[in-house]
Design a protein around this motif. Structure first.
Motif, PDB file in Angstrom:
ATOM      1  N   ASP A  62       0.870  -1.175   0.000  1.00 17.04           N
ATOM      2  CA  ASP A  62       0.000   0.000   0.000  1.00 17.04           C
ATOM      3  C   ASP A  62       0.912   1.231   0.000  1.00 17.04           C
ATOM      4  O   ASP A  62       1.792   1.332   0.865  1.00 17.04           O
ATOM      5  CB  ASP A  62      -0.873  -0.053   1.262  1.00 17.04           C
ATOM      6  N   VAL A  63       0.702   2.125  -0.957  1.00 19.12           N
ATOM      7  CA  VAL A  63       1.672   3.223  -1.142  1.00 19.12           C
ATOM      8  C   VAL A  63       1.769   4.144   0.083  1.00 19.12           C
ATOM      9  O   VAL A  63       2.880   4.414   0.551  1.00 19.12           O
ATOM     10  CB  VAL A  63       1.379   4.000  -2.445  1.00 19.12           C
ATOM     11  N   PRO A  64       0.658   4.633   0.665  1.00 21.12           N
ATOM     12  CA  PRO A  64       0.816   5.504   1.841  1.00 21.12           C
ATOM     13  C   PRO A  64       1.522   4.794   3.002  1.00 21.12           C
ATOM     14  O   PRO A  64       2.379   5.379   3.670  1.00 21.12           O
ATOM     15  CB  PRO A  64      -0.633   5.868   2.216  1.00 21.12           C
ATOM     16  N   LEU A  65       1.192   3.509   3.227  1.00 20.86           N
ATOM     17  CA  LEU A  65       1.867   2.785   4.308  1.00 20.86           C
ATOM     18  C   LEU A  65       3.344   2.540   3.964  1.00 20.86           C
ATOM     19  O   LEU A  65       4.217   2.567   4.842  1.00 20.86           O
ATOM     20  CB  LEU A  65       1.165   1.442   4.575  1.00 20.86           C
ATOM     21  N   ALA A  66       3.605   2.333   2.672  1.00 22.89           N
ATOM     22  CA  ALA A  66       5.001   2.129   2.250  1.00 22.89           C
ATOM     23  C   ALA A  66       5.827   3.394   2.479  1.00 22.89           C
ATOM     24  O   ALA A  66       7.000   3.318   2.854  1.00 22.89           O
ATOM     25  CB  ALA A  66       5.062   1.709   0.782  1.00 22.89           C
ATOM     26  N   ARG A  67       5.202   4.561   2.300  1.00 20.12           N
ATOM     27  CA  ARG A  67       5.924   5.821   2.571  1.00 20.12           C
ATOM     28  C   ARG A  67       6.309   5.898   4.050  1.00 20.12           C
ATOM     29  O   ARG A  67       7.436   6.249   4.388  1.00 20.12           O
ATOM     30  CB  ARG A  67       5.042   7.027   2.225  1.00 20.12           C
ATOM     31  N   ALA A  68       5.379   5.530   4.920  1.00 19.56           N
ATOM     32  CA  ALA A  68       5.663   5.558   6.356  1.00 19.56           C
ATOM     33  C   ALA A  68       6.768   4.549   6.698  1.00 19.56           C
ATOM     34  O   ALA A  68       7.655   4.813   7.514  1.00 19.56           O
ATOM     35  CB  ALA A  68       4.389   5.249   7.144  1.00 19.56           C
ATOM     36  N   ARG A  69       6.715   3.405   6.045  1.00 16.99           N
ATOM     37  CA  ARG A  69       7.737   2.372   6.274  1.00 16.99           C
ATOM     38  C   ARG A  69       9.122   2.878   5.846  1.00 16.99           C
ATOM     39  O   ARG A  69      10.134   2.632   6.509  1.00 16.99           O
ATOM     40  CB  ARG A  69       7.335   1.119   5.491  1.00 16.99           C
ATOM     41  N   ILE A  70       9.159   3.585   4.716  1.00 17.39           N
ATOM     42  CA  ILE A  70      10.441   4.123   4.229  1.00 17.39           C
ATOM     43  C   ILE A  70      10.999   5.134   5.231  1.00 17.39           C
ATOM     44  O   ILE A  70      12.200   5.154   5.508  1.00 17.39           O
ATOM     45  CB  ILE A  70      10.260   4.737   2.827  1.00 17.39           C
ATOM     46  N   LEU A  71      10.126   5.938   5.810  1.00 15.63           N
ATOM     47  CA  LEU A  71      10.598   6.884   6.827  1.00 15.63           C
ATOM     48  C   LEU A  71      11.192   6.129   8.019  1.00 15.63           C
ATOM     49  O   LEU A  71      12.218   6.526   8.572  1.00 15.63           O
ATOM     50  CB  LEU A  71       9.456   7.803   7.273  1.00 15.63           C
ATOM     51  N   ARG A  72      10.548   4.998   8.390  1.00 15.11           N
ATOM     52  CA  ARG A  72      11.109   4.173   9.480  1.00 15.11           C
ATOM     53  C   ARG A  72      12.451   3.574   9.056  1.00 15.11           C
ATOM     54  O   ARG A  72      13.400   3.547   9.841  1.00 15.11           O
ATOM     55  CB  ARG A  72      10.139   3.040   9.852  1.00 15.11           C
ATOM     56  N   ASP A  73      12.527   3.098   7.793  1.00  8.31           N
ATOM     57  CA  ASP A  73      13.794   2.531   7.299  1.00  8.31           C
ATOM     58  C   ASP A  73      14.906   3.576   7.382  1.00  8.31           C
ATOM     59  O   ASP A  73      16.050   3.255   7.719  1.00  8.31           O
ATOM     60  CB  ASP A  73      13.654   2.073   5.834  1.00  8.31           C
ATOM     61  N   ARG A  74      14.568   4.822   7.054  1.00 11.44           N
ATOM     62  CA  ARG A  74      15.590   5.884   7.093  1.00 11.44           C
ATOM     63  C   ARG A  74      15.997   6.189   8.548  1.00 11.44           C
ATOM     64  O   ARG A  74      17.169   6.407   8.825  1.00 11.44           O
ATOM     65  CB  ARG A  74      15.072   7.135   6.355  1.00 11.44           C
ATOM     66  N   ARG A  75      15.026   6.151   9.450  1.00  8.66           N
ATOM     67  CA  ARG A  75      15.380   6.344  10.873  1.00  8.66           C
ATOM     68  C   ARG A  75      16.278   5.195  11.356  1.00  8.66           C
ATOM     69  O   ARG A  75      17.219   5.406  12.115  1.00  8.66           O
ATOM     70  CB  ARG A  75      14.113   6.409  11.743  1.00  8.66           C
TER      71      ARG A  75
END
Ligand SMILES: CC(C)(COP(=O)(O)OP(=O)(O)OC[C@H]1O[C@@H](n2cnc3c(N)ncnc32)[C@H](O)[C@@H]1OP(=O)(O)O)[C@@H](O)C(=O)NCCC(=O)NCCS
Length: 190
Positions: free
Chosen positions: A50-63
């Motif tokens: 899911d694209v919006p959830l994937a964006r949030a996941r990417i932010l977590r990956d970057r953290r």
């Protein structure tokens, strides 16, 4: 600390931190590769489909990268090309361990062309040269011939077998354990 802007270039693929703008592409390749990946990797979570959830996941990956916890890289075709898979160094333990776990997948349209072997060699180079890690471990199902081949081509050594190690495709699966340490990593970059 690894810069989130760092790009590690090989001959044909590159590794870099995921960007929020990658979300649609990651969801696309994870979705169209779902049957290809199903026997070998955990069931995708909603944040991979899911694209919006994937964006949030990417932010977590970057953290996680900033915190030196997990390095979930995107593997791209060339430096500026599309994302074709992920190569990850996760569960970083510092202290007397200095180790991480290696994981990888490539999308169904790009497998069998040597891309992951190149991407994993880049990741090992990052692990030993940039992150100062000492030991990288991988766990592979005995019937996963393609992954076993990647591990061997990248210099990982078979160390043993772990019974019912991970839950994949709905069952606890035995895995073969592989590892490489800094002492065995060649001086030449990939
Ligand atoms: C494992 C995986 C990442 C390999 O990616 P890839 O880009 O195809 O890897 P490469 O092309 O660099 O190397 C694959 C090797 O496996 C070999 N191979 C592929 N399928 C094979 C099979 N069924 N039997 C034997 N060898 C096989 C290829 O011939 C190649 O070896 P070669 O270069 O000596 O010919 C990819 O197949 C994948 O994403 N699989 C599903 C996810 C997965 O298994 N992840 C790893 C979990 S431990």
């Amino acid at each position: 600390m690894l810069s989130l802007r760092a790009v590690f270039r090989g001959k044909r693929v590159a590794l870099r931190a995921p960007r929020v703008s990658d979300a649609p592409r990651i969801v696309e390749i994870r979705s169209w590769s779902i049957e290809f990946l199903r026997p070998w990797v955990p069931v995708p979570g909603p944040d991979e489909l899911d694209v919006p959830l994937a964006r949030a996941r990417i932010l977590r990956d970057r953290r996680d990268i900033r915190a030196d916890r997990h390095y979930r890289f995107c593997m791209t075709l060339g430096e500026d090309g599309p994302v074709i898979g992920r190569v990850a160094l996760t569960q970083v333990f510092r202290g007397i361990f200095q180790r991480a776990a290696l994981g990888y997948w490539v999308d169904v349209e790009h497998h069998g062309q040597g891309f992951t072997t190149e991407g994993v060699k880049l990741a090992l180079d990052v692990a030993f040269r940039e992150l100062g890690l000492h030991r990288i471990q991988a766990a592979i199902m005995p019937q996963n011939a393609a992954s076993l081949s990647v591990a061997r081509k990248c210099g990982l050594q078979h160390e043993g077998r772990a019974a019912r190690y991970l839950q994949i495709a709905g069952a606890w699966q035995d895995h073969l354990l592989f590892a490489v340490t800094a002492e065995d990593w060649p001086a030449a970059p990939p």
